[in-house]
Design a protein around this motif. Structure first.
Motif, PDB file in Angstrom:
ATOM      1  N   ILE A  48      27.301  -1.795  -1.140  1.00 48.17           N
ATOM      2  CA  ILE A  48      26.111  -2.235  -0.410  1.00 48.17           C
ATOM      3  C   ILE A  48      25.721  -1.089   0.520  1.00 48.17           C
ATOM      4  O   ILE A  48      26.518  -0.641   1.353  1.00 48.17           O
ATOM      5  CB  ILE A  48      26.379  -3.505   0.420  1.00 48.17           C
ATOM      6  N   CYS A  49      24.488  -0.609   0.351  1.00 50.33           N
ATOM      7  CA  CYS A  49      24.043   0.594   1.061  1.00 50.33           C
ATOM      8  C   CYS A  49      22.897   0.260   2.015  1.00 50.33           C
ATOM      9  O   CYS A  49      21.966  -0.479   1.654  1.00 50.33           O
ATOM     10  CB  CYS A  49      23.576   1.656   0.072  1.00 50.33           C
ATOM     11  N   LEU A  50      22.961   0.822   3.190  1.00 48.07           N
ATOM     12  CA  LEU A  50      21.893   0.701   4.182  1.00 48.07           C
ATOM     13  C   LEU A  50      21.215   2.058   4.310  1.00 48.07           C
ATOM     14  O   LEU A  50      21.859   3.046   4.658  1.00 48.07           O
ATOM     15  CB  LEU A  50      22.476   0.262   5.531  1.00 48.07           C
ATOM     16  N   SER A  51      19.908   2.111   4.024  1.00 52.06           N
ATOM     17  CA  SER A  51      19.202   3.396   4.025  1.00 52.06           C
ATOM     18  C   SER A  51      17.870   3.279   4.739  1.00 52.06           C
ATOM     19  O   SER A  51      17.323   2.182   4.906  1.00 52.06           O
ATOM     20  CB  SER A  51      18.967   3.879   2.583  1.00 52.06           C
ATOM     21  N   VAL A  52      17.344   4.418   5.149  1.00 57.76           N
ATOM     22  CA  VAL A  52      16.048   4.474   5.818  1.00 57.76           C
ATOM     23  C   VAL A  52      15.228   5.600   5.202  1.00 57.76           C
ATOM     24  O   VAL A  52      15.764   6.640   4.836  1.00 57.76           O
ATOM     25  CB  VAL A  52      16.226   4.691   7.343  1.00 57.76           C
ATOM     26  N   THR A  53      13.928   5.376   5.073  1.00 61.61           N
ATOM     27  CA  THR A  53      13.058   6.400   4.519  1.00 61.61           C
ATOM     28  C   THR A  53      12.789   7.482   5.563  1.00 61.61           C
ATOM     29  O   THR A  53      12.785   7.216   6.770  1.00 61.61           O
ATOM     30  CB  THR A  53      11.717   5.803   4.062  1.00 61.61           C
ATOM     31  N   ASN A  54      12.564   8.690   5.079  1.00 62.41           N
ATOM     32  CA  ASN A  54      12.275   9.805   5.986  1.00 62.41           C
ATOM     33  C   ASN A  54      10.818   9.814   6.436  1.00 62.41           C
ATOM     34  O   ASN A  54      10.490  10.356   7.485  1.00 62.41           O
ATOM     35  CB  ASN A  54      12.622  11.131   5.307  1.00 62.41           C
ATOM     36  N   LYS A  55       9.942   9.221   5.629  1.00 64.75           N
ATOM     37  CA  LYS A  55       8.525   9.196   5.976  1.00 64.75           C
ATOM     38  C   LYS A  55       8.252   8.122   7.030  1.00 64.75           C
ATOM     39  O   LYS A  55       8.917   7.103   7.085  1.00 64.75           O
ATOM     40  CB  LYS A  55       7.680   8.920   4.724  1.00 64.75           C
ATOM     41  N   LYS A  56       7.255   8.397   7.879  1.00 64.40           N
ATOM     42  CA  LYS A  56       6.842   7.461   8.913  1.00 64.40           C
ATOM     43  C   LYS A  56       5.651   6.649   8.424  1.00 64.40           C
ATOM     44  O   LYS A  56       4.774   7.188   7.746  1.00 64.40           O
ATOM     45  CB  LYS A  56       6.482   8.225  10.200  1.00 64.40           C
ATOM     46  N   PRO A  57       5.542   5.354   8.744  1.00 64.74           N
ATOM     47  CA  PRO A  57       6.566   4.583   9.458  1.00 64.74           C
ATOM     48  C   PRO A  57       7.798   4.355   8.582  1.00 64.74           C
ATOM     49  O   PRO A  57       7.671   4.099   7.383  1.00 64.74           O
ATOM     50  CB  PRO A  57       5.844   3.269   9.778  1.00 64.74           C
ATOM     51  N   ALA A  58       8.964   4.429   9.186  1.00 62.93           N
ATOM     52  CA  ALA A  58      10.211   4.320   8.448  1.00 62.93           C
ATOM     53  C   ALA A  58      10.410   2.908   7.917  1.00 62.93           C
ATOM     54  O   ALA A  58      10.058   1.922   8.564  1.00 62.93           O
ATOM     55  CB  ALA A  58      11.377   4.707   9.347  1.00 62.93           C
ATOM     56  N   GLN A  59      10.958   2.842   6.712  1.00 61.09           N
ATOM     57  CA  GLN A  59      11.330   1.560   6.112  1.00 61.09           C
ATOM     58  C   GLN A  59      12.833   1.559   5.892  1.00 61.09           C
ATOM     59  O   GLN A  59      13.419   2.588   5.513  1.00 61.09           O
ATOM     60  CB  GLN A  59      10.606   1.341   4.787  1.00 61.09           C
ATOM     61  N   VAL A  60      13.450   0.403   6.105  1.00 65.63           N
ATOM     62  CA  VAL A  60      14.902   0.281   5.965  1.00 65.63           C
ATOM     63  C   VAL A  60      15.208  -0.677   4.824  1.00 65.63           C
ATOM     64  O   VAL A  60      14.602  -1.750   4.711  1.00 65.63           O
ATOM     65  CB  VAL A  60      15.543  -0.222   7.273  1.00 65.63           C
TER      66      VAL A  60
END
Length: 210
Positions: A48-60
């Motif tokens: 199970i992975c928790l990630s965030v996008t580098n582009k703004k606005p960030a999405q998780v």
């Protein structure tokens, strides 16, 4: 290279995402699999992975990734936005345990992590991420040890541990420097004594020669 580094490199970086936390899990309850269900054959490992996008606005995102036995590649499976997460159940708020549940708006999963430590780190990072990226309607964290939700967190404990190690190393270097300084001082005194002895011997030799 550990699992987090590999997953970040092959799954998330190509999609312009950054992996924040990962936990290896097994289901506590088996799901009913429809007849002739598609999917990889044989045993597999689930992350199970928790990630965030580098582009703004960030999405998780929370993403389920599988690695099938005998294969070095990883396969994305289910994925949820963090806003779809409704509740995180840590099962026991007193003792550390590897079990936890994730409840989403359209379903839930009951997991057992590889260890209580892995689960604790994942839940803590997940809680911190929810506080940071969800302005409203944050998911509920229940049956979680207080250290995972603030206060004396394991992240702060880790930082304190590193700081303590640096302080001990600095102290050891200082003590070593002091010892070397004392050795150099004694060496200088011995050299001065030797020189004084040599000068005296030379004067005595010249005196007897005369």
């Amino acid at each position: 290279m550990n699992a987090k580094s590999v997953l970040n490199k092959v799954i998330f970086l190509p999609n312009d995402e950054r992996l924040l936390a990962v936990v290896q899990v097994k289901r506590r309850t088996k799901k009913k699999i429809p007849f002739l269900a598609t999917g990889g054959p044989g045993d597999y490992t689930t992350f199970i992975c928790l990630s965030v996008t580098n582009k703004k606005p960030a999405q998780v995102f929370l993403t389920k990734v599988k690695q099938f036995e005998g294969s070095s590649s990883f396969v994305r499976r289910s994925q949820w936005t963090i806003s779809q997460l409704r509740q995180v159940n840590g099962i026991d708020s007193v003792r550390d345990c590897p079990e936890f549940d994730l409840i989403f708006e359209n379903g839930f999963d009951q997991w057992t992590a590889g260890s209580a430590g892995e689960k604790c780190v994942f839940v803590q990072v997940l809680h911190h991420t929810c506080q940071r990226f969800i302005p409203e309607r944050k998911p509920e964290f229940i049956n979680c040890h207080p250290k995972l939700l603030g206060g004396n967190s394991i992240l702060h404990e880790a930082a304190d541990s590193v700081s303590s190690a640096v302080q001990k190393a600095s102290q050891a270097l200082n003590e070593r420097g002091e010892r070397l300084g004392r050795v150099e001082e004694k060496t200088g005194e011995m050299m001065n004594s030797a020189q004084h002895f040599a000068d005296t011997a030379h004067k005595l030799a010249m005196k007897h020669k005369c």
